[in-house]
Design an enzyme around this catalytic site. Structure first.
Site, PDB file in Angstrom:
ATOM      1  N   ASN A   1     -13.131   9.064  -2.289  1.00 48.82           N
ATOM      2  CA  ASN A   1     -13.541   8.155  -3.357  1.00 48.82           C
ATOM      3  C   ASN A   1     -13.523   6.721  -2.830  1.00 48.82           C
ATOM      4  O   ASN A   1     -12.612   6.337  -2.086  1.00 48.82           O
ATOM      5  CB  ASN A   1     -12.601   8.289  -4.554  1.00 48.82           C
ATOM      6  CG  ASN A   1     -12.733   9.634  -5.229  1.00 48.82           C
ATOM      7  OD1 ASN A   1     -13.830  10.151  -5.378  1.00 48.82           O
ATOM      8  ND2 ASN A   1     -11.618  10.227  -5.611  1.00 48.82           N
TER       9      ASN A   1
ATOM     10  N   CYS B   1       0.837  -1.215   0.000  1.00 49.19           N
ATOM     11  CA  CYS B   1       0.000   0.000   0.000  1.00 49.19           C
ATOM     12  C   CYS B   1       0.868   1.260   0.000  1.00 49.19           C
ATOM     13  O   CYS B   1       1.692   1.472   0.894  1.00 49.19           O
ATOM     14  CB  CYS B   1      -0.921  -0.007   1.216  1.00 49.19           C
ATOM     15  SG  CYS B   1      -1.821   1.530   1.418  1.00 49.19           S
TER      16      CYS B   1
ATOM     17  N   HIS C   1      -9.812  13.826   0.652  1.00 49.24           N
ATOM     18  CA  HIS C   1      -9.253  14.980  -0.042  1.00 49.24           C
ATOM     19  C   HIS C   1      -9.834  16.239   0.606  1.00 49.24           C
ATOM     20  O   HIS C   1     -11.053  16.369   0.708  1.00 49.24           O
ATOM     21  CB  HIS C   1      -9.667  14.985  -1.519  1.00 49.24           C
ATOM     22  CG  HIS C   1      -9.199  13.816  -2.321  1.00 49.24           C
ATOM     23  ND1 HIS C   1      -8.145  13.899  -3.210  1.00 49.24           N
ATOM     24  CD2 HIS C   1      -9.641  12.537  -2.399  1.00 49.24           C
ATOM     25  CE1 HIS C   1      -7.970  12.722  -3.804  1.00 49.24           C
ATOM     26  NE2 HIS C   1      -8.874  11.885  -3.335  1.00 49.24           N
TER      27      HIS C   1
ATOM     28  N   ASP D   1      -1.304  16.579  -1.629  1.00 46.80           N
ATOM     29  CA  ASP D   1      -1.493  15.693  -2.780  1.00 46.80           C
ATOM     30  C   ASP D   1      -0.416  15.997  -3.823  1.00 46.80           C
ATOM     31  O   ASP D   1      -0.101  17.157  -4.107  1.00 46.80           O
ATOM     32  CB  ASP D   1      -2.884  15.920  -3.379  1.00 46.80           C
ATOM     33  CG  ASP D   1      -3.280  14.826  -4.363  1.00 46.80           C
ATOM     34  OD1 ASP D   1      -4.215  14.068  -4.062  1.00 46.80           O
ATOM     35  OD2 ASP D   1      -2.640  14.735  -5.445  1.00 46.80           O
TER      36      ASP D   1
ATOM     37  N   CYS E   1       0.416   3.421   3.142  1.00 49.61           N
ATOM     38  CA  CYS E   1       1.091   2.800   4.298  1.00 49.61           C
ATOM     39  C   CYS E   1       2.585   3.108   4.248  1.00 49.61           C
ATOM     40  O   CYS E   1       3.211   3.364   5.284  1.00 49.61           O
ATOM     41  CB  CYS E   1       0.861   1.286   4.325  1.00 49.61           C
ATOM     42  SG  CYS E   1      -0.784   0.785   4.899  1.00 49.61           S
TER      43      CYS E   1
ATOM     44  N   HIS F   1      -4.250   0.840   8.184  1.00 52.56           N
ATOM     45  CA  HIS F   1      -4.754   0.597   6.838  1.00 52.56           C
ATOM     46  C   HIS F   1      -6.231   0.227   6.849  1.00 52.56           C
ATOM     47  O   HIS F   1      -6.653  -0.718   7.514  1.00 52.56           O
ATOM     48  CB  HIS F   1      -3.976  -0.520   6.136  1.00 52.56           C
ATOM     49  CG  HIS F   1      -4.478  -0.733   4.751  1.00 52.56           C
ATOM     50  ND1 HIS F   1      -3.959  -0.051   3.672  1.00 52.56           N
ATOM     51  CD2 HIS F   1      -5.495  -1.479   4.260  1.00 52.56           C
ATOM     52  CE1 HIS F   1      -4.631  -0.381   2.590  1.00 52.56           C
ATOM     53  NE2 HIS F   1      -5.571  -1.254   2.922  1.00 52.56           N
TER      54      HIS F   1
ATOM     55  N   HIS G   1      -6.252   3.009   0.121  1.00 51.14           N
ATOM     56  CA  HIS G   1      -6.054   3.268   1.549  1.00 51.14           C
ATOM     57  C   HIS G   1      -6.937   4.481   1.836  1.00 51.14           C
ATOM     58  O   HIS G   1      -6.792   5.520   1.170  1.00 51.14           O
ATOM     59  CB  HIS G   1      -4.577   3.567   1.832  1.00 51.14           C
ATOM     60  CG  HIS G   1      -4.235   3.872   3.261  1.00 51.14           C
ATOM     61  ND1 HIS G   1      -3.251   3.188   3.959  1.00 51.14           N
ATOM     62  CD2 HIS G   1      -4.713   4.793   4.128  1.00 51.14           C
ATOM     63  CE1 HIS G   1      -3.147   3.677   5.191  1.00 51.14           C
ATOM     64  NE2 HIS G   1      -4.030   4.670   5.309  1.00 51.14           N
TER      65      HIS G   1
ATOM     66  N   HIS H   1      -8.604   7.733   2.367  1.00 51.58           N
ATOM     67  CA  HIS H   1      -8.069   9.093   2.412  1.00 51.58           C
ATOM     68  C   HIS H   1      -9.172  10.082   2.088  1.00 51.58           C
ATOM     69  O   HIS H   1     -10.033   9.816   1.249  1.00 51.58           O
ATOM     70  CB  HIS H   1      -6.895   9.278   1.442  1.00 51.58           C
ATOM     71  CG  HIS H   1      -7.190   8.881   0.025  1.00 51.58           C
ATOM     72  ND1 HIS H   1      -7.223   7.575  -0.389  1.00 51.58           N
ATOM     73  CD2 HIS H   1      -7.473   9.623  -1.072  1.00 51.58           C
ATOM     74  CE1 HIS H   1      -7.505   7.522  -1.690  1.00 51.58           C
ATOM     75  NE2 HIS H   1      -7.671   8.761  -2.125  1.00 51.58           N
TER      76      HIS H   1
HETATM   77  P1  DGP Z   1      -8.027   8.806  -5.315  1.00 51.43           P
HETATM   78  O1  DGP Z   1      -8.218   8.896  -6.782  1.00 51.43           O
HETATM   79  O2  DGP Z   1      -9.200   9.364  -4.556  1.00 51.43           O
HETATM   80  O3  DGP Z   1      -7.626   7.411  -4.861  1.00 51.43           O
HETATM   81  O4  DGP Z   1      -6.842   9.795  -4.963  1.00 51.43           O
HETATM   82  C1  DGP Z   1      -5.514   9.410  -4.809  1.00 51.43           C
HETATM   83  C2  DGP Z   1      -4.715  10.672  -4.707  1.00 51.43           C
HETATM   84  O5  DGP Z   1      -3.426  10.327  -4.258  1.00 51.43           O
HETATM   85  C3  DGP Z   1      -4.522  11.418  -6.031  1.00 51.43           C
HETATM   86  O6  DGP Z   1      -5.143  12.701  -5.942  1.00 51.43           O
HETATM   87  C4  DGP Z   1      -3.020  11.559  -6.192  1.00 51.43           C
HETATM   88  C5  DGP Z   1      -2.503  11.204  -4.817  1.00 51.43           C
HETATM   89  N1  DGP Z   1      -1.233  10.504  -4.840  1.00 51.43           N
HETATM   90  C6  DGP Z   1      -0.928   9.380  -5.529  1.00 51.43           C
HETATM   91  N2  DGP Z   1       0.328   8.997  -5.284  1.00 51.43           N
HETATM   92  C7  DGP Z   1       0.841   9.896  -4.403  1.00 51.43           C
HETATM   93  C8  DGP Z   1       2.123  10.039  -3.768  1.00 51.43           C
HETATM   94  O7  DGP Z   1       3.042   9.235  -3.929  1.00 51.43           O
HETATM   95  N3  DGP Z   1       2.271  11.104  -2.931  1.00 51.43           N
HETATM   96  C9  DGP Z   1       1.254  12.004  -2.707  1.00 51.43           C
HETATM   97  N4  DGP Z   1       1.519  13.022  -1.890  1.00 51.43           N
HETATM   98  N5  DGP Z   1       0.053  11.894  -3.285  1.00 51.43           N
HETATM   99  C10 DGP Z   1      -0.157  10.854  -4.120  1.00 51.43           C
END
Ligand code: DGP
Length: 118
Positions: free
Chosen positions: A88, A7, A103, A33, A10, A49, A99, A101
């Protein structure tokens, strides 16, 4: 704290992958993000997780995440102007990181329905 080997978030929680941290407590980490859709785009995640918000999230982690959202918004200076919280879940919502989250999005006027995270 429960973790999952494959993950991404994680690994961020564990410090194995770098992130721009904006908030941390015993149960929660919040970081910017990597692909911001708004001037403020912060992800708030439980350190344990869970696949998503429909997972069996403990009361303590749910409370901690929701309280952290408010703190993050106040710290980012968007609690008065307004902001949006999106999470989402699964394929129909195009969840890409499995995982839980939230936004936290803000920093400019949104049109109704924007931003689309699909
Ligand atoms: P979702 O589509 O809701 O699963 O959003 C995942 C979000 O995670 C997306 O907006 C981009 C962000 N993201 C993906 N990989 C990384 C990373 O390695 N670091 C950070 N800070 N954000 C990430």
């Amino acid at each position: 704290m429960t973790t999952k080997d494959d993950c991404l978030f994680c690994k961020i929680v564990a410090g194995e992958i770098p992130s721009t941290k904006v908030y941390e407590d015993d149960r929660v980490l919040a970081f910017k993000d990597v692909n911001p859709m708004m001037p403020v785009h912060i992800l708030v995640v439980p350190k344990s997780h869970y696949d998503n918000i429909a997972d069996d999230v403990s009361d303590a982690d749910m409370l901690a995440v929701m309280r952290a959202v408010g703190q993050v918004a106040r710290d980012a200076g968007i609690s008065q102007s307004g902001f949006r919280v999106v999470t989402n879940v699964g394929d129909d919502a195009c969840q890409s990181v499995h995982h839980l989250h939230l936004h936290v999005l803000g920093g400019q006027q949104m049109n109704d329905g924007n931003p689309s995270l699909a």
